[in-house]
Design a protein around this motif. Sequence first.
Motif, PDB file in Angstrom:
ATOM      1  N   ALA A 254      49.837  39.877  50.686  1.00  0.00           N
ATOM      2  CA  ALA A 254      49.157  38.672  50.217  1.00  0.00           C
ATOM      3  C   ALA A 254      50.103  37.782  49.414  1.00  0.00           C
ATOM      4  CB  ALA A 254      47.942  39.047  49.375  1.00  0.00           C
ATOM      5  N   GLU A 255      50.936  38.405  48.583  1.00  0.00           N
ATOM      6  CA  GLU A 255      51.876  37.617  47.779  1.00  0.00           C
ATOM      7  C   GLU A 255      52.905  36.926  48.668  1.00  0.00           C
ATOM      8  OE1 GLU A 255      53.239  40.539  44.971  1.00  0.00           O
ATOM      9  OE2 GLU A 255      51.785  39.881  43.460  1.00  0.00           O
ATOM     10  N   GLU A 256      53.314  37.579  49.750  1.00  0.00           N
ATOM     11  CA  GLU A 256      54.229  36.935  50.694  1.00  0.00           C
ATOM     12  C   GLU A 256      53.585  35.690  51.290  1.00  0.00           C
ATOM     13  OE1 GLU A 256      55.410  39.664  53.682  1.00  0.00           O
ATOM     14  OE2 GLU A 256      56.343  41.084  52.304  1.00  0.00           O
ATOM     15  N   LEU A 257      52.326  35.821  51.701  1.00  0.00           N
ATOM     16  CA  LEU A 257      51.629  34.688  52.311  1.00  0.00           C
ATOM     17  C   LEU A 257      51.338  33.583  51.299  1.00  0.00           C
ATOM     18  CD1 LEU A 257      49.170  36.638  54.642  1.00  0.00           C
ATOM     19  CD2 LEU A 257      51.280  35.462  55.274  1.00  0.00           C
ATOM     20  N   LEU A 258      51.051  33.959  50.065  1.00  0.00           N
ATOM     21  CA  LEU A 258      50.825  32.960  49.023  1.00  0.00           C
ATOM     22  C   LEU A 258      52.097  32.151  48.772  1.00  0.00           C
ATOM     23  CD1 LEU A 258      48.756  35.041  46.430  1.00  0.00           C
ATOM     24  CD2 LEU A 258      47.920  33.096  47.763  1.00  0.00           C
ATOM     25  N   ARG A 259      53.237  32.839  48.799  1.00  0.00           N
ATOM     26  CA  ARG A 259      54.505  32.171  48.511  1.00  0.00           C
ATOM     27  C   ARG A 259      55.016  31.364  49.700  1.00  0.00           C
ATOM     28  NH1 ARG A 259      57.047  36.317  47.504  1.00  0.00           N
ATOM     29  NH2 ARG A 259      58.194  36.620  49.446  1.00  0.00           N
ATOM     30  N   MET A 260      54.838  31.901  50.915  1.00  0.00           N
ATOM     31  CA  MET A 260      55.524  31.336  52.086  1.00  0.00           C
ATOM     32  C   MET A 260      54.654  30.426  52.945  1.00  0.00           C
ATOM     33  SD  MET A 260      57.528  34.829  53.221  1.00  0.00           S
ATOM     34  CE  MET A 260      58.201  34.062  54.691  1.00  0.00           C
ATOM     35  N   THR A 261      53.329  30.420  52.727  1.00  0.00           N
ATOM     36  CA  THR A 261      52.450  29.622  53.571  1.00  0.00           C
ATOM     37  C   THR A 261      51.461  28.833  52.727  1.00  0.00           C
ATOM     38  OG1 THR A 261      50.577  31.178  53.828  1.00  0.00           O
ATOM     39  CG2 THR A 261      52.539  31.575  55.197  1.00  0.00           C
ATOM     40  N   ASP A 262      50.748  27.951  53.398  1.00  0.00           N
ATOM     41  CA  ASP A 262      49.661  27.204  52.754  1.00  0.00           C
ATOM     42  C   ASP A 262      48.307  27.625  53.330  1.00  0.00           C
ATOM     43  OD1 ASP A 262      51.310  25.604  51.085  1.00  0.00           O
ATOM     44  OD2 ASP A 262      51.853  24.382  52.819  1.00  0.00           O
ATOM     45  N   LEU A 263      48.249  28.835  53.858  1.00  0.00           N
ATOM     46  CA  LEU A 263      47.001  29.337  54.416  1.00  0.00           C
ATOM     47  C   LEU A 263      45.909  29.371  53.352  1.00  0.00           C
ATOM     48  CD1 LEU A 263      48.265  32.378  56.554  1.00  0.00           C
ATOM     49  CD2 LEU A 263      47.249  30.261  57.427  1.00  0.00           C
ATOM     50  N   HIS A 279      36.318  39.408  47.662  1.00  0.00           N
ATOM     51  CA  HIS A 279      36.860  40.764  47.495  1.00  0.00           C
ATOM     52  C   HIS A 279      38.362  40.704  47.208  1.00  0.00           C
ATOM     53  CE1 HIS A 279      38.090  44.815  49.330  1.00  0.00           C
ATOM     54  NE2 HIS A 279      37.478  45.079  48.183  1.00  0.00           N
ATOM     55  N   PHE A 280      39.072  39.858  47.930  1.00  0.00           N
ATOM     56  CA  PHE A 280      40.506  39.683  47.731  1.00  0.00           C
ATOM     57  C   PHE A 280      40.795  39.182  46.314  1.00  0.00           C
ATOM     58  CE2 PHE A 280      43.894  36.254  48.342  1.00  0.00           C
ATOM     59  CZ  PHE A 280      44.941  37.093  47.981  1.00  0.00           C
ATOM     60  N   SER A 281      40.100  38.134  45.896  1.00  0.00           N
ATOM     61  CA  SER A 281      40.346  37.551  44.574  1.00  0.00           C
ATOM     62  C   SER A 281      40.039  38.529  43.455  1.00  0.00           C
ATOM     63  CB  SER A 281      39.508  36.276  44.398  1.00  0.00           C
ATOM     64  OG  SER A 281      39.862  35.298  45.357  1.00  0.00           O
ATOM     65  N   LYS A 282      38.967  39.295  43.633  1.00  0.00           N
ATOM     66  CA  LYS A 282      38.572  40.263  42.606  1.00  0.00           C
ATOM     67  C   LYS A 282      39.628  41.350  42.431  1.00  0.00           C
ATOM     68  CE  LYS A 282      34.835  43.527  41.519  1.00  0.00           C
ATOM     69  NZ  LYS A 282      33.520  44.075  41.982  1.00  0.00           N
ATOM     70  N   LEU A 283      40.099  41.915  43.554  1.00  0.00           N
ATOM     71  CA  LEU A 283      41.099  42.981  43.474  1.00  0.00           C
ATOM     72  C   LEU A 283      42.450  42.438  43.012  1.00  0.00           C
ATOM     73  CD1 LEU A 283      40.294  45.095  46.661  1.00  0.00           C
ATOM     74  CD2 LEU A 283      39.904  45.710  44.284  1.00  0.00           C
ATOM     75  N   TYR A 284      42.786  41.233  43.446  1.00  0.00           N
ATOM     76  CA  TYR A 284      44.064  40.644  43.034  1.00  0.00           C
ATOM     77  C   TYR A 284      44.098  40.445  41.519  1.00  0.00           C
ATOM     78  CZ  TYR A 284      48.339  37.928  43.414  1.00  0.00           C
ATOM     79  OH  TYR A 284      49.640  37.505  43.301  1.00  0.00           O
ATOM     80  N   LYS A 285      43.018  39.888  40.978  1.00  0.00           N
ATOM     81  CA  LYS A 285      42.986  39.648  39.538  1.00  0.00           C
ATOM     82  C   LYS A 285      42.990  40.956  38.759  1.00  0.00           C
ATOM     83  CE  LYS A 285      40.702  36.949  35.944  1.00  0.00           C
ATOM     84  NZ  LYS A 285      39.642  35.975  35.624  1.00  0.00           N
ATOM     85  N   ARG A 286      42.304  41.981  39.289  1.00  0.00           N
ATOM     86  CA  ARG A 286      42.265  43.273  38.610  1.00  0.00           C
ATOM     87  C   ARG A 286      43.655  43.900  38.550  1.00  0.00           C
ATOM     88  NH1 ARG A 286      38.758  47.761  41.427  1.00  0.00           N
ATOM     89  NH2 ARG A 286      37.109  46.220  40.961  1.00  0.00           N
ATOM     90  N   LYS A 287      44.420  43.782  39.632  1.00  0.00           N
ATOM     91  CA  LYS A 287      45.727  44.434  39.699  1.00  0.00           C
ATOM     92  C   LYS A 287      46.861  43.563  39.179  1.00  0.00           C
ATOM     93  CE  LYS A 287      44.429  48.325  41.551  1.00  0.00           C
ATOM     94  NZ  LYS A 287      44.631  49.616  40.852  1.00  0.00           N
ATOM     95  N   ARG A 288      46.746  42.251  39.319  1.00  0.00           N
ATOM     96  CA  ARG A 288      47.841  41.359  38.935  1.00  0.00           C
ATOM     97  C   ARG A 288      47.565  40.576  37.652  1.00  0.00           C
ATOM     98  NH1 ARG A 288      49.930  44.252  42.291  1.00  0.00           N
ATOM     99  NH2 ARG A 288      51.160  43.552  44.086  1.00  0.00           N
ATOM    100  N   GLY A 289      46.329  40.582  37.189  1.00  0.00           N
ATOM    101  CA  GLY A 289      46.005  39.905  35.941  1.00  0.00           C
ATOM    102  C   GLY A 289      45.865  38.409  36.052  1.00  0.00           C
ATOM    103  N   THR A 290      45.820  37.892  37.260  1.00  0.00           N
ATOM    104  CA  THR A 290      45.656  36.461  37.471  1.00  0.00           C
ATOM    105  C   THR A 290      44.975  36.235  38.815  1.00  0.00           C
ATOM    106  OG1 THR A 290      46.813  34.325  37.508  1.00  0.00           O
ATOM    107  CG2 THR A 290      47.889  36.175  38.622  1.00  0.00           C
ATOM    108  N   THR A 291      44.563  35.019  39.076  1.00  0.00           N
ATOM    109  CA  THR A 291      43.887  34.724  40.338  1.00  0.00           C
ATOM    110  C   THR A 291      44.915  34.434  41.434  1.00  0.00           C
ATOM    111  OG1 THR A 291      43.770  32.358  39.916  1.00  0.00           O
ATOM    112  CG2 THR A 291      41.965  33.734  39.065  1.00  0.00           C
ATOM    113  N   PRO A 292      44.537  34.592  42.690  1.00  0.00           N
ATOM    114  CA  PRO A 292      45.475  34.243  43.768  1.00  0.00           C
ATOM    115  C   PRO A 292      45.930  32.789  43.716  1.00  0.00           C
ATOM    116  CG  PRO A 292      43.670  35.547  44.631  1.00  0.00           C
ATOM    117  CD  PRO A 292      43.305  35.210  43.222  1.00  0.00           C
ATOM    118  N   GLY A 293      45.009  31.871  43.350  1.00  0.00           N
ATOM    119  CA  GLY A 293      45.380  30.464  43.275  1.00  0.00           C
ATOM    120  C   GLY A 293      46.458  30.210  42.233  1.00  0.00           C
ATOM    121  N   ALA A 294      46.290  30.818  41.049  1.00  0.00           N
ATOM    122  CA  ALA A 294      47.300  30.659  39.993  1.00  0.00           C
ATOM    123  C   ALA A 294      48.598  31.337  40.387  1.00  0.00           C
ATOM    124  CB  ALA A 294      46.767  31.242  38.685  1.00  0.00           C
TER     125      ALA A 294
END
Length: 303
Positions: A254-263, A279-294
């Motif tokens: 997911a981090e690769e796609l966030l960095r390399m694409t505008d999907l 589900h993605f946003s919830k798990l991302y914030k739990r593990k990374r401490g921030t939202t996918p958008g940020a």
Amino acid sequence: MSFPFPTTNRNTNLWNGYEIDPFLRFAEPLVRSSLQIKPRKLMDYWLFWLQEGSVRLTYEETTIMLKQVDLILVQPNTVHHMEAQTPVVRGLSAHFDLFFHPDRDTIHPIMPDMLDPRFVPYIQPKWNDMGGPPLPLVLAPHDAPRFLAAFTEAVEQWENKSVISQLRAAMRITEMVAMLWEQYGFAAHPADSGRDDRLQWMLSYIHYHLDQPLEVHELARLLNLSPSRFFYLFKTRLGCSPHQMILRLRLERAEELLRMTDLPLGKIAEHCGFANEHHFSKLYKRKRGTTPGAARKALKLQP
């Protein structure tokens, strides 16, 4: 295949009745300012090492983003196409046969229409149709420096065109096939032999299938292990449970796609195997401490 490959009386290595005899057809350094390969099938194996750039690859209806240093092996008779996501793509490319065919010297590696029945007798058998665990699309060689050095030399020697250079290129391809066989062709070993290569293969399998449901009992079945035995071996040797590893790899993808694409986040969630965007946003914030958008904004600021 509709027709079996011809057999010989030579004392050779056979796999399911097919004679293993690697044969390099073509190799080249690949540099493209705008790479686009339309949907196609090949009669042979295509090895591609992406050294610079980013490529979107669709393989048997699964789409993945290839990043720099990714190494892929496209098997024969499989629909695939790819498109550059960066202005320049650079890498190494090689076409080779894995199995012997008496007329292989007369066949061009890339046919214009693999659906033409005239070509059927020449299509190489697919590794993944031979039984046992499949070979992943994205390879992760145990000894990557040695493998990539052999690949580099194979291309360089092929470019020289002399008889000796061609022989050296063929030797390097044979060496690479031997490394793949040693790492991934372990189906003949007892299921509980304790070999670590089974779990290394499983990591490659998980990486390639992140967009699909990955159930522990199904993964265990691929290795001919009970779910409990698979769980024990996985956690003992890799230091985490299968579920933890799958989540970690999904978040990394997911981090690769966030960095390399505008999907959109919903598409990223789909590509990475999350149930939905929430589900993605919830798990991302739990593990990374921030939202996918940020995280996307921060990742794109990185050099």
